[in-house]
Design an enzyme around this catalytic site. Structure first.
Site, PDB file in Angstrom:
ATOM      1  N   ASN A   9       0.740  -1.136   0.184  1.00 25.44           N
ATOM      2  CA  ASN A   9       0.163   0.252   0.055  1.00 25.44           C
ATOM      3  C   ASN A   9       0.848   1.156  -0.168  1.00 25.44           C
ATOM      4  O   ASN A   9       1.562   1.501   1.218  1.00 25.44           O
ATOM      5  CB  ASN A   9      -1.007   0.094   1.325  1.00 25.44           C
ATOM      6  CG  ASN A   9      -1.831   1.251   1.466  1.00 25.44           C
ATOM      7  OD1 ASN A   9      -1.659   2.341   0.710  1.00 25.44           O
ATOM      8  ND2 ASN A   9      -2.842   0.764   2.018  1.00 25.44           N
ATOM      9  N   PRO A  10       0.990   2.031  -1.251  1.00 25.10           N
ATOM     10  CA  PRO A  10       1.885   3.231  -1.219  1.00 25.10           C
ATOM     11  C   PRO A  10       1.284   4.206  -0.187  1.00 25.10           C
ATOM     12  O   PRO A  10       2.424   5.016   0.295  1.00 25.10           O
ATOM     13  CB  PRO A  10       1.812   3.544  -2.712  1.00 25.10           C
ATOM     14  CG  PRO A  10       0.385   2.910  -2.954  1.00 25.10           C
ATOM     15  CD  PRO A  10       0.179   1.695  -2.464  1.00 25.10           C
ATOM     16  N   HIS A  11       0.179   4.380   0.155  1.00 21.42           N
ATOM     17  CA  HIS A  11      -0.286   5.302   1.117  1.00 21.42           C
ATOM     18  C   HIS A  11       0.423   5.068   2.504  1.00 21.42           C
ATOM     19  O   HIS A  11       0.738   5.972   3.256  1.00 21.42           O
ATOM     20  CB  HIS A  11      -1.971   5.181   1.337  1.00 21.42           C
ATOM     21  CG  HIS A  11      -2.472   5.780   0.078  1.00 21.42           C
ATOM     22  ND1 HIS A  11      -2.609   7.039  -0.661  1.00 21.42           N
ATOM     23  CD2 HIS A  11      -3.420   5.173  -0.652  1.00 21.42           C
ATOM     24  CE1 HIS A  11      -3.099   7.028  -1.322  1.00 21.42           C
ATOM     25  NE2 HIS A  11      -3.704   5.900  -1.830  1.00 21.42           N
ATOM     26  N   ASP A  67      -0.769  -3.600  10.714  1.00 20.54           N
ATOM     27  CA  ASP A  67      -2.236  -4.067  10.366  1.00 20.54           C
ATOM     28  C   ASP A  67      -3.203  -3.279  11.333  1.00 20.54           C
ATOM     29  O   ASP A  67      -3.045  -2.803  12.499  1.00 20.54           O
ATOM     30  CB  ASP A  67      -2.606  -5.517  10.963  1.00 20.54           C
ATOM     31  CG  ASP A  67      -3.633  -6.002  10.114  1.00 20.54           C
ATOM     32  OD1 ASP A  67      -3.722  -6.125   8.890  1.00 20.54           O
ATOM     33  OD2 ASP A  67      -4.650  -6.384  10.898  1.00 20.54           O
ATOM     34  N   GLY A 151      -8.986   5.693   2.889  1.00 20.82           N
ATOM     35  CA  GLY A 151      -9.721   4.810   3.666  1.00 20.82           C
ATOM     36  C   GLY A 151     -10.669   5.594   4.324  1.00 20.82           C
ATOM     37  O   GLY A 151     -11.451   6.192   3.780  1.00 20.82           O
ATOM     38  N   TYR A 152     -10.771   5.093   5.612  1.00 16.06           N
ATOM     39  CA  TYR A 152     -12.080   5.764   6.501  1.00 16.06           C
ATOM     40  C   TYR A 152     -11.864   7.248   6.855  1.00 16.06           C
ATOM     41  O   TYR A 152     -12.322   7.717   7.743  1.00 16.06           O
ATOM     42  CB  TYR A 152     -12.285   4.894   7.624  1.00 16.06           C
ATOM     43  CG  TYR A 152     -12.852   3.630   7.199  1.00 16.06           C
ATOM     44  CD1 TYR A 152     -13.956   3.171   6.965  1.00 16.06           C
ATOM     45  CD2 TYR A 152     -12.146   2.230   6.944  1.00 16.06           C
ATOM     46  CE1 TYR A 152     -14.464   2.088   6.499  1.00 16.06           C
ATOM     47  CE2 TYR A 152     -12.175   1.249   6.380  1.00 16.06           C
ATOM     48  CZ  TYR A 152     -13.559   0.853   6.386  1.00 16.06           C
ATOM     49  OH  TYR A 152     -14.061  -0.445   5.962  1.00 16.06           O
ATOM     50  N   HIS A 182      -3.131   6.773  15.011  1.00 15.21           N
ATOM     51  CA  HIS A 182      -3.164   5.410  15.625  1.00 15.21           C
ATOM     52  C   HIS A 182      -1.788   4.884  15.180  1.00 15.21           C
ATOM     53  O   HIS A 182      -1.204   4.237  15.992  1.00 15.21           O
ATOM     54  CB  HIS A 182      -4.336   4.625  14.980  1.00 15.21           C
ATOM     55  CG  HIS A 182      -4.493   4.513  13.651  1.00 15.21           C
ATOM     56  ND1 HIS A 182      -4.850   5.703  12.932  1.00 15.21           N
ATOM     57  CD2 HIS A 182      -4.581   3.569  12.847  1.00 15.21           C
ATOM     58  CE1 HIS A 182      -4.770   5.208  11.416  1.00 15.21           C
ATOM     59  NE2 HIS A 182      -4.753   3.840  11.500  1.00 15.21           N
ATOM     60  N   ARG A 183      -1.544   5.202  13.852  1.00 11.98           N
ATOM     61  CA  ARG A 183       0.034   4.626  13.505  1.00 11.98           C
ATOM     62  C   ARG A 183       0.957   5.398  14.290  1.00 11.98           C
ATOM     63  O   ARG A 183       2.100   4.816  14.850  1.00 11.98           O
ATOM     64  CB  ARG A 183      -0.004   4.886  11.939  1.00 11.98           C
ATOM     65  CG  ARG A 183      -0.519   3.694  11.314  1.00 11.98           C
ATOM     66  CD  ARG A 183      -0.322   3.752   9.726  1.00 11.98           C
ATOM     67  NE  ARG A 183      -1.374   2.642   9.318  1.00 11.98           N
ATOM     68  CZ  ARG A 183      -2.429   3.289   8.572  1.00 11.98           C
ATOM     69  NH1 ARG A 183      -2.799   4.547   8.360  1.00 11.98           N
ATOM     70  NH2 ARG A 183      -3.250   2.405   8.052  1.00 11.98           N
TER      71      ARG A 183
END
Length: 197
Positions: A9-11, A67, A151-152, A182-183
């Site tokens: 996933n490049p993002h 994840d 994403g969300y 969160h990351r």
């Protein structure tokens, strides 16, 4: 020092490169171009370890994997580990977002509590494995807003914004998001693990 981020996933690669640059500028994060493993774990930690193990075995480098997903309280923590596939196997971010909003259509704003969760796994070539997690509390918006993120992000309103702001994650600047997401929270716990390499 080089470590491989186990994602296609490049993002995510770009997001982690920004976070790493803010916290460990001596660390070079390289993308993973190997085979994608089957993520058949039942927790964020299990799936992160599956990805990190595959990348470490393929490259011979220390590897880390994230994840992550959105967990909605009223849905019992779903989509959770199924966040990327919520609307089907195509990983269609727009369809995922629209389905989640549709499922929450009759839920009033005070009952739309949610969290973004990120678990990072580190696997070294000698087989050492460790995981850390970060949680970003908030709620699901009634409709999408903002164009920054993926994403969300357009439907997640983080808690604790200055001056009681109600911006979605997609309305935050990159610096704002990278300092509180969160990351970012998971990576803050992850930095001490990197020092053990």
């Amino acid at each position: 020092m080089r470590v491989v981020l186990a994602t296609h996933n490049p993002h995510k690669v770009a997001e982690f490169q920004q976070i790493v640059a803010m916290t460990r500028p001596d660390l070079e994060v390289v993308g993973y171009d190997g085979p994608e493993p089957v993520e058949d774990g039942v927790t964020f930690a299990e799936n992160a370890l599956i990805k990190a193990r595959a990348a470490a075995a393929h490259t011979g480098l220390a590897a880390f994997a994230d994840d992550s997903g959105i967990c909605v309280d009223v849905l019992g923590g779903s989509p959770g580990i199924f966040s990327a596939y919520w609307a089907g196997q195509k990983k269609d971010a727009t369809a995922n977002l629209e389905l989640l909003l549709d499922q929450l259509a009759d839920i009033a704003d005070p009952h739309r509590a949610a969290q973004f969760v990120s678990t990072i796994a580190l696997v070294t070539p000698d087989g050492t494995e460790q995981t850390v997690a970060g949680v970003w509390p908030g709620r699901v918006a009634l409709s999408p807003a903002g164009a920054n993120g993926f994403g969300y992000d357009p439907i997640f309103i983080p808690d604790g914004q200055p001056d009681g702001a109600e911006r979605t994650s997609a309305e935050l600047s990159n610096d704002e998001k990278q300092s509180q997401s969160h990351r970012a929270r998971a990576f803050e716990a992850f930095v001490p693990l990197l020092k053990t390499l």
